[in-house]
Scaffold this active site. Structure first.
Site, PDB file in Angstrom:
ATOM      1  N   SER A 164      -7.570 -23.638  47.335  1.00  0.00           N
ATOM      2  CA  SER A 164      -8.137 -22.376  47.810  1.00  0.00           C
ATOM      3  C   SER A 164      -7.692 -22.149  49.241  1.00  0.00           C
ATOM      4  O   SER A 164      -7.344 -23.100  49.960  1.00  0.00           O
ATOM      5  CB  SER A 164      -9.668 -22.445  47.768  1.00  0.00           C
ATOM      6  OG  SER A 164     -10.255 -21.394  48.510  1.00  0.00           O
ATOM      7  N   TYR A 190     -16.706 -27.778  51.383  1.00  0.00           N
ATOM      8  CA  TYR A 190     -15.834 -27.102  50.426  1.00  0.00           C
ATOM      9  C   TYR A 190     -14.382 -27.190  50.878  1.00  0.00           C
ATOM     10  O   TYR A 190     -13.477 -27.490  50.079  1.00  0.00           O
ATOM     11  CB  TYR A 190     -16.262 -25.644  50.285  1.00  0.00           C
ATOM     12  CG  TYR A 190     -15.392 -24.839  49.347  1.00  0.00           C
ATOM     13  CD1 TYR A 190     -15.351 -25.133  47.987  1.00  0.00           C
ATOM     14  CD2 TYR A 190     -14.618 -23.777  49.811  1.00  0.00           C
ATOM     15  CE1 TYR A 190     -14.556 -24.395  47.111  1.00  0.00           C
ATOM     16  CE2 TYR A 190     -13.826 -23.032  48.947  1.00  0.00           C
ATOM     17  CZ  TYR A 190     -13.797 -23.348  47.598  1.00  0.00           C
ATOM     18  OH  TYR A 190     -13.006 -22.621  46.737  1.00  0.00           O
TER      19      TYR A 190
END
Length: 337
Positions: A164, A190
């Site tokens: 990501s 994350y």
């Protein structure tokens, strides 16, 4: 030992645009006789990827923690099987792999699409690992290792790990992977897990290429899916993901995509002949990504920016992460030469 070589992050160019869909990139490609495993294949990007792979003729296996939900969502798509597995439970990963290996079939595509994001509070798995790192990276590392025999038997396998743009938020925190000493930050956690996805693909490709296994990592774009379940509507609007009426923004030129557009890059990495002979690359917008632009110190998830950060293409960090991951899982694969 294999020589440490960092792949060159430079667009090919592929000829596709950020608006291309998964169906666009798989057009004309016949996957009859091929087998694909797609984690997260019953929701969002993974479901769209599984659908187009099956539509192109592949036999697609979707591991699922919630089998009833998976079967309900995939029931209308021919060529997809649902098998039980939970990325947070090593025992279920072992059982899944043992079942597949018992068929003595090569595995052509392993798409690591499942993931969780921005858990509001610190959660740990049974080993004490921070949950985003545990599921997004360690569970996928273990699954790939247990399936290595089948991947190497394919002689032309591809592994695609969904990273990501969020990898920019944090390098690997080798001195505190589990936030044991520092305060928990959901975006740093994350970001670490998404950096791990990119570094895993880099090192897996280095170790696996002589066995015919190539690996890629992918930023799919900004897509409003169930991945964002821990974010409020207000947060999503502030990030630019929703318009004033609460509808998902679709603007591929600015990185906001539909599910069909978001799944395009991972499908391209899994099947397209443009990538034959290549690997270890971080890709976005259906092409190889360039170096990161924008302010890497800005942790705002809605901040613009494309490309891959240096810390996610560092071969030294990739090797170090591999060693840590082996220790955490008890797996050693493949033996580097």
């Amino acid at each position: 030992m294999l020589q440490q070589v960092t792949p060159i992050q430079k667009p090919l160019p592929s000829g596709f645009t950020a608006a291309a869909t998964a169906e666009d990139v798989i057009a004309g490609i016949d996957l009859a006789g091929r087998i694909a495993i797609v984690t997260g294949g019953y929701s969002g990007l993974g479901q769209e990827a599984a659908r187009v792979l099956a539509q192109a003729g592949a036999r697609v296996i979707v591991p699922a923690r919630d089998q009833a939900k998976a079967r309900q969502r995939l029931s209308s798509i021919a060529g997809i099987e649902v098998w039980p597995m939970d990325l947070a439970d090593a025992r279920t990963i072992d059982r899944f792999a043992e079942r597949f290996l018992a068929e003595r079939r090569p595995l052509d595509i392993l798409m690591l699409s499942a993931g969780i994001m921005a858990l509001p509070e610190l959660q740990r798995d049974a080993r004490g690992l921070e949950m985003q790192f545990a599921i997004n990276h360690i569970g996928h590392f273990a699954l790939t290792g247990r399936l290595w025999q089948a991947l190497s038997a394919a002689d032309n396998a591809r592994v695609v790990a969904l990273s990501s743009r969020g990898h920019r938020y944090s390098p690997i925190r080798f001195d505190d992977l589990a936030f044991a000493r520092c305060a928990y930050d959901r975006w740093a956690a994350y970001g670490q897990s998404k950096t791990a996805n990119a570094l895993f693909a880099l090192e897996l490709d280095r170790r696996g290429r002589d066995a015919g296994v190539r690996a890629f990592s992918v930023h799919p774009g900004g897509i409003v899916t169930n991945l964002a379940q821990h974010l409020t509507q207000e947060e999503l609007r502030d990030f630019g993901a929703l318009d004033a009426e609460g509808r998902p923004v679709i603007d591929p030129g600015k990185g906001w995509k539909s599910v069909a557009q978001g799944a395009a890059t991972q499908v391209w990495c899994a099947v397209h002949p443009q990538l034959d002979g290549l690997g270890g690359l971080y890709c976005e917008d259906v092409d190889v990504a360039g170096p990161a632009d924008g302010d890497l110190a800005n942790l705002d998830p809605g901040a613009p920016g494309r490309g891959v950060a240096e810390h996610a293409t560092d071969p030294v960090a990739a090797t170090r992460l591999w060693v840590v991951s082996e220790a955490l899982t008890g797996l050693r694969f493949p033996v580097s030469r």
